[in-house]
Design a protein around this motif. Structure first.
Motif, PDB file in Angstrom:
ATOM      1  N   GLN A 191       2.768  -4.409 -12.126  1.00  0.00           N
ATOM      2  CA  GLN A 191       1.654  -5.255 -12.574  1.00  0.00           C
ATOM      3  C   GLN A 191       1.823  -5.707 -14.019  1.00  0.00           C
ATOM      4  O   GLN A 191       1.013  -6.486 -14.527  1.00  0.00           O
ATOM      5  N   PRO A 245       3.275   5.645  -7.617  1.00  0.00           N
ATOM      6  CA  PRO A 245       2.138   5.101  -8.374  1.00  0.00           C
ATOM      7  C   PRO A 245       2.512   4.552  -9.752  1.00  0.00           C
ATOM      8  O   PRO A 245       1.970   3.532 -10.183  1.00  0.00           O
ATOM      9  N   ALA A 250       2.643   1.802  -3.347  1.00  0.00           N
ATOM     10  CA  ALA A 250       1.712   2.265  -4.379  1.00  0.00           C
ATOM     11  C   ALA A 250       1.436   3.758  -4.245  1.00  0.00           C
ATOM     12  O   ALA A 250       1.355   4.471  -5.251  1.00  0.00           O
ATOM     13  N   ARG A 271       0.831  -1.211   0.000  1.00  0.00           N
ATOM     14  CA  ARG A 271       0.000   0.000   0.000  1.00  0.00           C
ATOM     15  C   ARG A 271       0.864   1.259   0.000  1.00  0.00           C
ATOM     16  O   ARG A 271       0.624   2.193  -0.778  1.00  0.00           O
ATOM     17  N   GLY A 297      -7.726   5.347  -6.872  1.00  0.00           N
ATOM     18  CA  GLY A 297      -8.651   5.881  -7.867  1.00  0.00           C
ATOM     19  C   GLY A 297      -9.750   6.750  -7.266  1.00  0.00           C
ATOM     20  O   GLY A 297     -10.613   7.237  -7.982  1.00  0.00           O
ATOM     21  N   TYR A 338       4.377   1.282  -9.172  1.00  0.00           N
ATOM     22  CA  TYR A 338       3.437   0.255  -8.729  1.00  0.00           C
ATOM     23  C   TYR A 338       2.669  -0.294  -9.938  1.00  0.00           C
ATOM     24  O   TYR A 338       2.497  -1.507 -10.068  1.00  0.00           O
ATOM     25  N   ALA A 339       2.233   0.590 -10.815  1.00  0.00           N
ATOM     26  CA  ALA A 339       1.555   0.145 -12.035  1.00  0.00           C
ATOM     27  C   ALA A 339       2.491  -0.726 -12.872  1.00  0.00           C
ATOM     28  O   ALA A 339       2.070  -1.741 -13.434  1.00  0.00           O
ATOM     29  N   THR A 394      -5.843  -0.148  -5.599  1.00  0.00           N
ATOM     30  CA  THR A 394      -6.315   0.417  -6.858  1.00  0.00           C
ATOM     31  C   THR A 394      -7.577   1.255  -6.642  1.00  0.00           C
ATOM     32  O   THR A 394      -7.682   2.377  -7.158  1.00  0.00           O
ATOM     33  N   HIS A 441      -4.031  -5.611  -4.039  1.00  0.00           N
ATOM     34  CA  HIS A 441      -4.058  -4.832  -5.277  1.00  0.00           C
ATOM     35  C   HIS A 441      -5.422  -4.168  -5.491  1.00  0.00           C
ATOM     36  O   HIS A 441      -5.494  -2.997  -5.861  1.00  0.00           O
TER      37      HIS A 441
END
Length: 191
Positions: free
Chosen positions: A106, A99, A95, A92, A160, A102-103, A156, A152
């Motif tokens: 994935q 950011p 992320a 957490r 968002g 972190y993306a 996310t 995740h």
């Protein structure tokens, strides 16, 4: 023929790409954008990078390594819920701090690259934590997937803005989510 700017290396370019990802978003990172950042011609970067996908893969591998190092430090000497919470908080916090990286973490990697990446270390750390919950196979695999999905998914949605318009605050919900995961892992259902 273009001259390569002094000091540019693959590692430096990948790190700069990771910083750029955090600033503008991972999907916006290209070799062209990186060339603009260094004020060089795009062609001068091709001696270090094959293409934008190669750059993105490098950023993903960097992010996975950073996450694995943080997670290993955080869970060292911990067990059970303390280890679970430490691992979850690493994901957490990373992320929120990074950011774009972190993306990148994935990103779907080809099997050979994935097998040699720090992603394997993540799975091993998670399995080590799960040993404290006395889960056998295949339940460990199910639990690894569950934890990854919850961590995740929560991060996310939170990033968002999905939780920003209601009470209680997201930290309380995060803590309760980890309490619930701990309870589930201690009382794993029989098949």
């Amino acid at each position: 023929m273009f001259m390569v700017k002094a000091g540019l290396t693959r590692e430096r370019l990948v790190r700069a790409g990771a910083e750029l990802a955090d600033e503008v978003g991972f999907e916006q990172v290209t070799v062209s954008a990186l060339a603009r950042r260094f004020d060089v011609k795009v062609a001068s970067l091709y001696s270090h990078l094959k293409n934008s996908q190669d750059l993105r893969t490098g950023i993903a591998l960097l992010a996975l390594e950073e996450l694995a190092d943080r997670a290993a430090d955080a869970v060292a000497g911990r067990a059970g819920k303390d280890a679970l919470t430490a691992l979850a908080d690493v994901y957490r916090d990373y992320a929120h701090e990074h950011p774009g990286r972190y993306a990148a973490a994935q990103l779907r990697l080809d099997p050979e690259t994935a097998a040699a990446s720090a992603g394997v270390k993540h799975a091993q750390l998670t399995r080590a934590i799960l040993r404290g919950y006395d889960l056998s196979e295949p339940d460990q695999t199910h639990a690894v997937r569950l934890l990854g999905s919850v961590f995740h998914g929560y991060v996310t949605l939170e990033m968002g803005g999905g939780f920003s318009h209601s009470a209680p605050d997201t930290q309380q919900t995060w803590s309760r989510t980890l309490d619930a995961l701990d309870a589930l892992l201690r009382n794993w259902p029989e098949p």
